[in-house]
Scaffold this motif. Structure first.
Motif, mmCIF file in Angstrom:
data_model
loop_
_atom_site.group_PDB
_atom_site.id
_atom_site.type_symbol
_atom_site.label_atom_id
_atom_site.label_comp_id
_atom_site.label_asym_id
_atom_site.label_seq_id
_atom_site.Cartn_x
_atom_site.Cartn_y
_atom_site.Cartn_z
ATOM 1 N N ASN A 1 0.845 -1.191 0.000
ATOM 2 C CA ASN A 1 0.000 0.000 0.000
ATOM 3 C C ASN A 1 0.881 1.241 0.000
ATOM 4 O O ASN A 1 1.766 1.389 0.845
ATOM 5 N N THR A 2 0.622 2.125 -0.960
ATOM 6 C CA THR A 2 1.370 3.374 -1.086
ATOM 7 C C THR A 2 0.405 4.545 -1.009
ATOM 8 O O THR A 2 -0.633 4.558 -1.692
ATOM 9 N N LEU A 3 0.746 5.519 -0.200
ATOM 10 C CA LEU A 3 -0.038 6.749 -0.124
ATOM 11 C C LEU A 3 0.674 7.840 -0.914
ATOM 12 O O LEU A 3 1.873 8.057 -0.733
ATOM 13 N N LEU A 4 -0.069 8.504 -1.786
ATOM 14 C CA LEU A 4 0.472 9.604 -2.588
ATOM 15 C C LEU A 4 -0.293 10.867 -2.255
ATOM 16 O O LEU A 4 -1.512 10.944 -2.458
ATOM 17 N N LEU A 5 0.408 11.859 -1.737
ATOM 18 C CA LEU A 5 -0.171 13.163 -1.423
ATOM 19 C C LEU A 5 0.282 14.156 -2.484
ATOM 20 O O LEU A 5 1.484 14.335 -2.702
ATOM 21 N N VAL A 6 -0.664 14.796 -3.154
ATOM 22 C CA VAL A 6 -0.371 15.741 -4.240
ATOM 23 C C VAL A 6 -0.710 17.145 -3.758
ATOM 24 O O VAL A 6 -1.833 17.399 -3.298
ATOM 25 N N LEU A 7 0.256 18.051 -3.870
ATOM 26 C CA LEU A 7 0.086 19.430 -3.411
ATOM 27 C C LEU A 7 0.017 20.367 -4.608
ATOM 28 O O LEU A 7 0.992 20.511 -5.351
ATOM 29 N N THR A 8 -1.140 21.009 -4.816
ATOM 30 C CA THR A 8 -1.312 22.008 -5.866
ATOM 31 C C THR A 8 -1.966 23.242 -5.253
ATOM 32 O O THR A 8 -2.147 23.329 -4.035
ATOM 33 N N SER B 1 2.420 -1.550 -11.010
ATOM 34 C CA SER B 1 3.152 -2.482 -10.146
ATOM 35 C C SER B 1 2.236 -3.347 -9.301
ATOM 36 O O SER B 1 2.705 -4.228 -8.580
ATOM 37 N N GLY B 2 0.932 -3.097 -9.354
ATOM 38 C CA GLY B 2 -0.011 -3.888 -8.570
ATOM 39 C C GLY B 2 -0.106 -3.471 -7.119
ATOM 40 O O GLY B 2 -0.699 -4.185 -6.308
ATOM 41 N N THR B 3 0.455 -2.330 -6.782
ATOM 42 C CA THR B 3 0.419 -1.832 -5.402
ATOM 43 C C THR B 3 -0.869 -1.071 -5.159
ATOM 44 O O THR B 3 -1.366 -0.361 -6.043
ATOM 45 N N GLY B 4 -1.401 -1.214 -3.956
ATOM 46 C CA GLY B 4 -2.595 -0.467 -3.595
ATOM 47 C C GLY B 4 -2.298 1.023 -3.500
ATOM 48 O O GLY B 4 -1.311 1.432 -2.892
ATOM 49 N N LEU B 5 -3.156 1.836 -4.102
ATOM 50 C CA LEU B 5 -2.965 3.286 -4.138
ATOM 51 C C LEU B 5 -3.951 3.961 -3.203
ATOM 52 O O LEU B 5 -5.159 3.735 -3.282
ATOM 53 N N HIS B 6 -3.417 4.817 -2.324
ATOM 54 C CA HIS B 6 -4.221 5.674 -1.465
ATOM 55 C C HIS B 6 -3.879 7.114 -1.847
ATOM 56 O O HIS B 6 -2.802 7.614 -1.504
ATOM 57 N N LEU B 7 -4.787 7.769 -2.556
ATOM 58 C CA LEU B 7 -4.523 9.097 -3.113
ATOM 59 C C LEU B 7 -5.173 10.160 -2.246
ATOM 60 O O LEU B 7 -6.369 10.075 -1.929
ATOM 61 N N GLU B 8 -4.380 11.168 -1.872
ATOM 62 C CA GLU B 8 -4.895 12.323 -1.146
ATOM 63 C C GLU B 8 -4.443 13.585 -1.874
ATOM 64 O O GLU B 8 -3.297 13.662 -2.336
ATOM 65 N N LEU B 9 -5.356 14.567 -1.962
ATOM 66 C CA LEU B 9 -5.120 15.746 -2.793
ATOM 67 C C LEU B 9 -5.285 17.011 -1.961
ATOM 68 O O LEU B 9 -6.200 17.117 -1.142
ATOM 69 N N SER B 10 -4.397 17.947 -2.202
ATOM 70 C CA SER B 10 -4.472 19.265 -1.581
ATOM 71 C C SER B 10 -4.505 20.308 -2.684
ATOM 72 O O SER B 10 -3.569 20.407 -3.479
ATOM 73 N N GLY B 11 -5.581 21.080 -2.750
ATOM 74 C CA GLY B 11 -5.715 22.099 -3.789
ATOM 75 C C GLY B 11 -6.826 21.758 -4.771
ATOM 76 O O GLY B 11 -6.989 20.606 -5.186
ATOM 77 N N LYS B 12 -7.598 22.755 -5.157
ATOM 78 C CA LYS B 12 -8.734 22.539 -6.046
ATOM 79 C C LYS B 12 -8.298 22.081 -7.431
ATOM 80 O O LYS B 12 -9.044 21.377 -8.117
ATOM 81 N N ARG B 13 -7.101 22.484 -7.868
ATOM 82 C CA ARG B 13 -6.646 22.093 -9.202
ATOM 83 C C ARG B 13 -6.400 20.590 -9.280
ATOM 84 O O ARG B 13 -6.744 19.946 -10.273
ATOM 85 N N ALA B 14 -5.805 20.028 -8.240
ATOM 86 C CA ALA B 14 -5.581 18.581 -8.222
ATOM 87 C C ALA B 14 -6.904 17.830 -8.110
ATOM 88 O O ALA B 14 -7.101 16.788 -8.750
ATOM 89 N N ILE B 15 -7.824 18.350 -7.316
ATOM 90 C CA ILE B 15 -9.127 17.697 -7.150
ATOM 91 C C ILE B 15 -9.872 17.649 -8.477
ATOM 92 O O ILE B 15 -10.417 16.605 -8.874
ATOM 93 N N ALA B 16 -9.881 18.768 -9.210
ATOM 94 C CA ALA B 16 -10.574 18.809 -10.496
ATOM 95 C C ALA B 16 -9.892 17.907 -11.524
ATOM 96 O O ALA B 16 -10.561 17.235 -12.316
#
Length: 297
Positions: free
Chosen positions: A76-83, A110-125
Protein backbone atom coordinates in the motif's frame (compact mmCIF):
# COMPACT_ATOMS: atom_id res chain seq x y z
CA UNK A 1 -15.17 55.46 -38.24
CA UNK A 2 -16.36 52.05 -37.07
CA UNK A 3 -12.81 50.67 -37.22
CA UNK A 4 -11.30 53.43 -35.08
CA UNK A 5 -14.10 53.12 -32.53
CA UNK A 6 -13.49 49.36 -32.29
CA UNK A 7 -9.76 49.93 -31.82
CA UNK A 8 -10.41 52.44 -29.03
CA UNK A 9 -12.77 50.06 -27.23
CA UNK A 10 -10.34 47.18 -27.53
CA UNK A 11 -7.46 49.31 -26.26
CA UNK A 12 -9.50 50.38 -23.22
CA UNK A 13 -10.35 46.74 -22.46
CA UNK A 14 -6.70 45.71 -22.62
CA UNK A 15 -5.71 48.66 -20.43
CA UNK A 16 -8.18 47.45 -17.79
CA UNK A 17 -6.75 43.94 -18.04
CA UNK A 18 -3.24 45.32 -17.62
CA UNK A 19 -4.29 47.08 -14.42
CA UNK A 20 -5.63 43.79 -13.05
CA UNK A 21 -2.55 41.74 -13.98
CA UNK A 22 -0.26 44.43 -12.57
CA UNK A 23 -2.18 44.41 -9.29
CA UNK A 24 -2.03 40.61 -9.13
CA UNK A 25 1.72 40.76 -9.79
CA UNK A 26 2.21 43.14 -6.85
CA UNK A 27 0.06 40.97 -4.57
CA UNK A 28 2.00 37.85 -5.58
CA UNK A 29 5.28 39.66 -4.92
CA UNK A 30 4.19 40.59 -1.39
CA UNK A 31 2.96 37.06 -0.65
CA UNK A 32 6.11 35.57 -2.17
CA UNK A 33 8.33 37.55 0.21
CA UNK A 34 6.42 36.29 3.24
CA UNK A 35 6.35 32.69 2.00
CA UNK A 36 10.06 32.84 1.15
CA UNK A 37 10.95 34.00 4.65
CA UNK A 38 9.04 31.08 6.17
CA UNK A 39 10.62 28.56 3.80
CA UNK A 40 14.16 29.84 4.42
CA UNK A 41 13.67 29.83 8.17
CA UNK A 42 12.40 26.24 8.11
CA UNK A 43 15.04 24.96 5.67
CA UNK A 44 17.97 25.05 8.11
CA UNK A 45 15.94 23.44 10.91
CA UNK A 46 14.61 20.73 8.59
CA UNK A 47 18.04 19.88 7.26
CA UNK A 48 19.64 19.78 10.70
CA UNK A 49 17.01 17.62 12.33
CA UNK A 50 17.17 15.20 9.37
CA UNK A 51 20.96 14.98 9.76
CA UNK A 52 20.57 14.43 13.49
CA UNK A 53 18.03 11.66 13.00
CA UNK A 54 20.24 10.01 10.39
CA UNK A 55 23.34 10.19 12.58
CA UNK A 56 21.53 8.87 15.65
CA UNK A 57 19.98 5.98 13.76
CA UNK A 58 23.38 5.15 12.27
CA UNK A 59 25.13 5.28 15.63
CA UNK A 60 22.57 3.17 17.45
CA UNK A 61 23.13 0.10 15.32
CA UNK A 62 21.47 -2.25 17.81
CA UNK A 63 18.21 -0.27 17.78
CA UNK A 64 15.50 -0.66 15.13
CA UNK A 65 12.52 1.63 14.63
CA UNK A 66 9.43 0.99 12.48
CA UNK A 67 9.94 4.28 10.63
CA UNK A 68 13.41 3.21 9.48
CA UNK A 69 12.54 -0.28 8.24
CA UNK A 70 12.38 -0.78 4.47
CA UNK A 71 9.62 -3.28 3.86
CA UNK A 72 10.47 -5.98 1.37
CA UNK A 73 7.01 -6.00 -0.18
CA UNK A 74 5.20 -2.71 -0.68
CA UNK A 75 1.48 -3.44 -0.68
CA UNK A 76 0.00 0.00 0.00
CA UNK A 77 1.37 3.37 -1.09
CA UNK A 78 -0.04 6.75 -0.12
CA UNK A 79 0.47 9.60 -2.59
CA UNK A 80 -0.17 13.16 -1.42
CA UNK A 81 -0.37 15.74 -4.24
CA UNK A 82 0.09 19.43 -3.41
CA UNK A 83 -1.31 22.01 -5.87
CA UNK A 84 -2.93 25.44 -5.62
CA UNK A 85 -6.55 26.44 -5.16
CA UNK A 86 -6.32 29.19 -7.79
CA UNK A 87 -5.00 29.39 -11.32
CA UNK A 88 -3.20 32.18 -13.21
CA UNK A 89 0.19 30.79 -12.16
CA UNK A 90 1.59 29.58 -15.46
CA UNK A 91 2.64 25.95 -15.67
CA UNK A 92 2.87 25.46 -11.90
CA UNK A 93 -0.10 23.11 -11.51
CA UNK A 94 0.31 21.31 -14.83
CA UNK A 95 3.92 20.37 -14.01
CA UNK A 96 2.95 18.90 -10.63
CA UNK A 97 -0.06 17.06 -12.03
CA UNK A 98 2.05 15.56 -14.82
CA UNK A 99 4.47 14.12 -12.27
CA UNK A 100 1.64 12.93 -10.05
CA UNK A 101 -0.18 11.25 -12.94
CA UNK A 102 3.00 9.41 -13.94
CA UNK A 103 3.47 8.25 -10.36
CA UNK A 104 -0.14 7.03 -10.18
CA UNK A 105 0.38 4.99 -13.35
CA UNK A 106 3.59 3.49 -11.93
CA UNK A 107 1.87 2.46 -8.70
CA UNK A 108 -1.08 0.90 -10.53
CA UNK A 109 1.15 -0.94 -13.01
CA UNK A 110 3.15 -2.48 -10.15
CA UNK A 111 -0.01 -3.89 -8.57
CA UNK A 112 0.42 -1.83 -5.40
CA UNK A 113 -2.59 -0.47 -3.60
CA UNK A 114 -2.97 3.29 -4.14
CA UNK A 115 -4.22 5.67 -1.46
CA UNK A 116 -4.52 9.10 -3.11
CA UNK A 117 -4.90 12.32 -1.15
CA UNK A 118 -5.12 15.75 -2.79
CA UNK A 119 -4.47 19.26 -1.58
CA UNK A 120 -5.71 22.10 -3.79
CA UNK A 121 -8.73 22.54 -6.05
CA UNK A 122 -6.65 22.09 -9.20
CA UNK A 123 -5.58 18.58 -8.22
CA UNK A 124 -9.13 17.70 -7.15
CA UNK A 125 -10.57 18.81 -10.50
CA UNK A 126 -7.83 17.08 -12.50
CA UNK A 127 -8.16 13.66 -10.91
CA UNK A 128 -11.95 13.90 -10.96
CA UNK A 129 -11.68 14.39 -14.72
CA UNK A 130 -9.27 11.44 -14.90
CA UNK A 131 -11.82 9.40 -12.91
CA UNK A 132 -9.27 8.59 -10.22
CA UNK A 133 -10.91 8.59 -6.82
CA UNK A 134 -9.17 10.36 -3.95
CA UNK A 135 -9.61 9.21 -0.37
CA UNK A 136 -9.09 12.66 1.13
CA UNK A 137 -9.19 16.19 -0.31
CA UNK A 138 -8.01 19.42 1.30
CA UNK A 139 -8.56 23.03 0.26
CA UNK A 140 -7.61 24.87 3.45
CA UNK A 141 -3.84 24.93 2.83
CA UNK A 142 -3.31 28.33 1.21
CA UNK A 143 -0.11 30.39 0.91
CA UNK A 144 0.29 30.27 4.73
CA UNK A 145 0.15 26.60 5.75
CA UNK A 146 0.27 26.10 9.50
CA UNK A 147 2.31 23.45 11.26
CA UNK A 148 -0.70 22.46 13.37
CA UNK A 149 -2.74 21.72 10.25
CA UNK A 150 0.07 19.68 8.66
CA UNK A 151 0.70 17.85 11.95
CA UNK A 152 -2.80 16.39 11.83
CA UNK A 153 -1.96 14.71 8.52
CA UNK A 154 1.48 13.65 9.72
CA UNK A 155 0.12 11.98 12.86
CA UNK A 156 -2.37 9.98 10.80
CA UNK A 157 0.31 8.91 8.30
CA UNK A 158 2.61 7.82 11.13
CA UNK A 159 -0.12 5.83 12.85
CA UNK A 160 -1.14 4.04 9.66
CA UNK A 161 2.47 3.34 8.70
CA UNK A 162 3.38 1.90 12.11
CA UNK A 163 0.17 -0.16 12.11
CA UNK A 164 1.15 -1.66 8.76
CA UNK A 165 -1.74 -0.22 6.75
CA UNK A 166 0.75 1.84 4.72
CA UNK A 167 4.12 0.71 3.42
CA UNK A 168 5.21 3.91 1.69
CA UNK A 169 4.31 7.62 1.80
CA UNK A 170 5.10 9.79 -1.24
CA UNK A 171 4.54 13.50 -1.71
CA UNK A 172 4.30 15.17 -5.13
CA UNK A 173 4.94 18.92 -4.98
CA UNK A 174 6.99 21.77 -6.44
CA UNK A 175 10.37 21.73 -4.70
CA UNK A 176 11.88 25.17 -4.09
CA UNK A 177 15.59 25.26 -4.90
CA UNK A 178 16.07 29.01 -5.32
CA UNK A 179 14.19 32.02 -6.63
CA UNK A 180 15.07 31.15 -10.22
CA UNK A 181 14.52 27.40 -10.07
CA UNK A 182 11.70 25.18 -8.82
CA UNK A 183 11.21 21.59 -9.96
CA UNK A 184 8.24 19.21 -9.62
CA UNK A 185 9.29 16.12 -7.69
CA UNK A 186 7.87 13.00 -6.06
CA UNK A 187 9.66 12.40 -2.77
CA UNK A 188 9.38 9.41 -0.45
CA UNK A 189 9.02 10.54 3.17
CA UNK A 190 8.31 7.14 4.71
CA UNK A 191 10.24 5.03 5.43
CA UNK A 192 12.75 7.58 6.66
CA UNK A 193 15.65 5.41 5.54
CA UNK A 194 14.55 6.03 1.92
CA UNK A 195 15.13 9.76 2.32
CA UNK A 196 18.43 10.61 0.65
CA UNK A 197 20.58 13.17 2.46
CA UNK A 198 20.88 16.52 0.72
CA UNK A 199 24.38 17.07 -0.63
CA UNK A 200 25.41 20.70 -0.51
CA UNK A 201 27.93 21.97 -3.04
CA UNK A 202 30.49 24.70 -3.06
CA UNK A 203 30.85 26.02 -6.57
CA UNK A 204 31.39 23.12 -8.94
CA UNK A 205 32.93 20.86 -6.30
CA UNK A 206 30.68 18.56 -4.26
CA UNK A 207 30.89 18.98 -0.54
CA UNK A 208 32.92 16.43 1.39
CA UNK A 209 30.88 13.79 3.22
CA UNK A 210 30.26 14.72 6.85
CA UNK A 211 32.45 13.08 9.45
CA UNK A 212 30.70 10.50 11.62
CA UNK A 213 29.74 11.78 15.04
CA UNK A 214 29.93 9.63 18.13
CA UNK A 215 26.98 10.10 20.47
CA UNK A 216 26.46 9.22 24.10
CA UNK A 217 22.80 8.40 24.65
CA UNK A 218 20.95 9.38 27.78
CA UNK A 219 18.58 8.04 28.94
CA UNK A 220 18.61 5.56 26.00
CA UNK A 221 18.98 5.54 22.23
CA UNK A 222 15.54 3.97 21.81
CA UNK A 223 13.77 6.73 23.76
CA UNK A 224 15.59 9.45 21.83
CA UNK A 225 14.82 7.91 18.44
CA UNK A 226 11.16 7.47 19.34
CA UNK A 227 11.00 11.20 19.96
CA UNK A 228 13.12 12.58 17.15
CA UNK A 229 12.09 10.37 14.21
CA UNK A 230 8.39 11.36 14.20
CA UNK A 231 9.41 15.00 14.58
CA UNK A 232 11.76 14.65 11.61
CA UNK A 233 8.93 13.31 9.45
CA UNK A 234 6.52 16.06 10.52
CA UNK A 235 9.05 18.79 9.78
CA UNK A 236 9.86 17.35 6.34
CA UNK A 237 6.16 17.16 5.46
CA UNK A 238 5.67 20.75 6.63
CA UNK A 239 8.64 21.83 4.51
CA UNK A 240 6.91 20.33 1.44
CA UNK A 241 3.90 22.56 2.07
CA UNK A 242 6.14 25.62 2.55
CA UNK A 243 7.99 24.89 -0.69
CA UNK A 244 4.69 24.57 -2.52
CA UNK A 245 3.48 27.90 -1.16
CA UNK A 246 6.58 29.88 -2.16
CA UNK A 247 6.81 28.17 -5.56
CA UNK A 248 3.17 29.01 -6.30
CA UNK A 249 3.72 32.70 -5.59
CA UNK A 250 6.86 32.77 -7.73
CA UNK A 251 4.99 31.16 -10.63
CA UNK A 252 2.06 33.57 -10.26
CA UNK A 253 4.34 36.59 -10.10
CA UNK A 254 6.19 35.51 -13.25
CA UNK A 255 2.94 34.75 -15.08
CA UNK A 256 1.33 38.06 -14.16
CA UNK A 257 4.47 39.99 -15.08
CA UNK A 258 4.50 38.33 -18.51
CA UNK A 259 0.80 39.08 -18.93
CA UNK A 260 1.33 42.75 -17.99
CA UNK A 261 4.17 43.09 -20.49
CA UNK A 262 2.13 41.39 -23.21
CA UNK A 263 -0.79 43.74 -22.52
CA UNK A 264 1.56 46.72 -22.82
CA UNK A 265 2.82 45.45 -26.19
CA UNK A 266 -0.75 44.98 -27.41
CA UNK A 267 -1.68 48.51 -26.32
CA UNK A 268 1.26 49.93 -28.28
CA UNK A 269 0.30 47.91 -31.36
CA UNK A 270 -3.34 49.01 -31.14
CA UNK A 271 -2.27 52.63 -30.66
CA UNK A 272 -0.24 52.48 -33.87
CA UNK A 273 -3.15 50.89 -35.73
CA UNK A 274 -5.49 53.56 -34.39
CA UNK A 275 -3.15 56.37 -35.42
CA UNK A 276 -2.81 54.96 -38.92
CA UNK A 277 -6.56 54.46 -39.28
CA UNK A 278 -7.25 57.95 -37.96
CA UNK A 279 -4.64 59.45 -40.28
CA UNK A 280 -6.13 57.63 -43.27
CA UNK A 281 -9.58 58.82 -42.30
CA UNK A 282 -8.46 62.45 -42.01
CA UNK A 283 -6.65 62.23 -45.34
CA UNK A 284 -9.78 60.84 -46.95
CA UNK A 285 -11.93 63.65 -45.49
CA UNK A 286 -9.47 66.30 -46.72
CA UNK A 287 -9.46 64.74 -50.17
CA UNK A 288 -13.27 64.81 -50.21
CA UNK A 289 -13.32 68.46 -49.17
CA UNK A 290 -10.77 69.44 -51.83
CA UNK A 291 -12.64 67.45 -54.44
CA UNK A 292 -15.92 69.15 -53.54
CA UNK A 293 -14.29 72.57 -53.69
CA UNK A 294 -12.86 71.82 -57.14
CA UNK A 295 -16.28 70.65 -58.33
CA UNK A 296 -17.82 74.02 -57.34
CA UNK A 297 -15.41 76.01 -59.47
Amino acid sequence: MAKTRALVQRRKAIQNIRKITRTMELIATARFKKALDRAVEAEAYTRKIAELARDLSGSATNITHPLLVNREEVKNTLLLVLTSNRGLCGGYNSSILREANNRVKQIKSSGTGLHLELSGKRAIAFFRFQKVMAEQSYTHFEDKPSFDGVEVLANRYLAEYIAGRLDRVDVCYMKFLNVARQVPVVETLLPLSAVAPEVRQRGNQPAAPPKPVEYEFYPSAKDILEEILPVSFKVRLFKCFLDSAVSEQIARRVAMKAATESAGDMIKSLSRQYNRARQAQITKEIAEIVGGAEALK
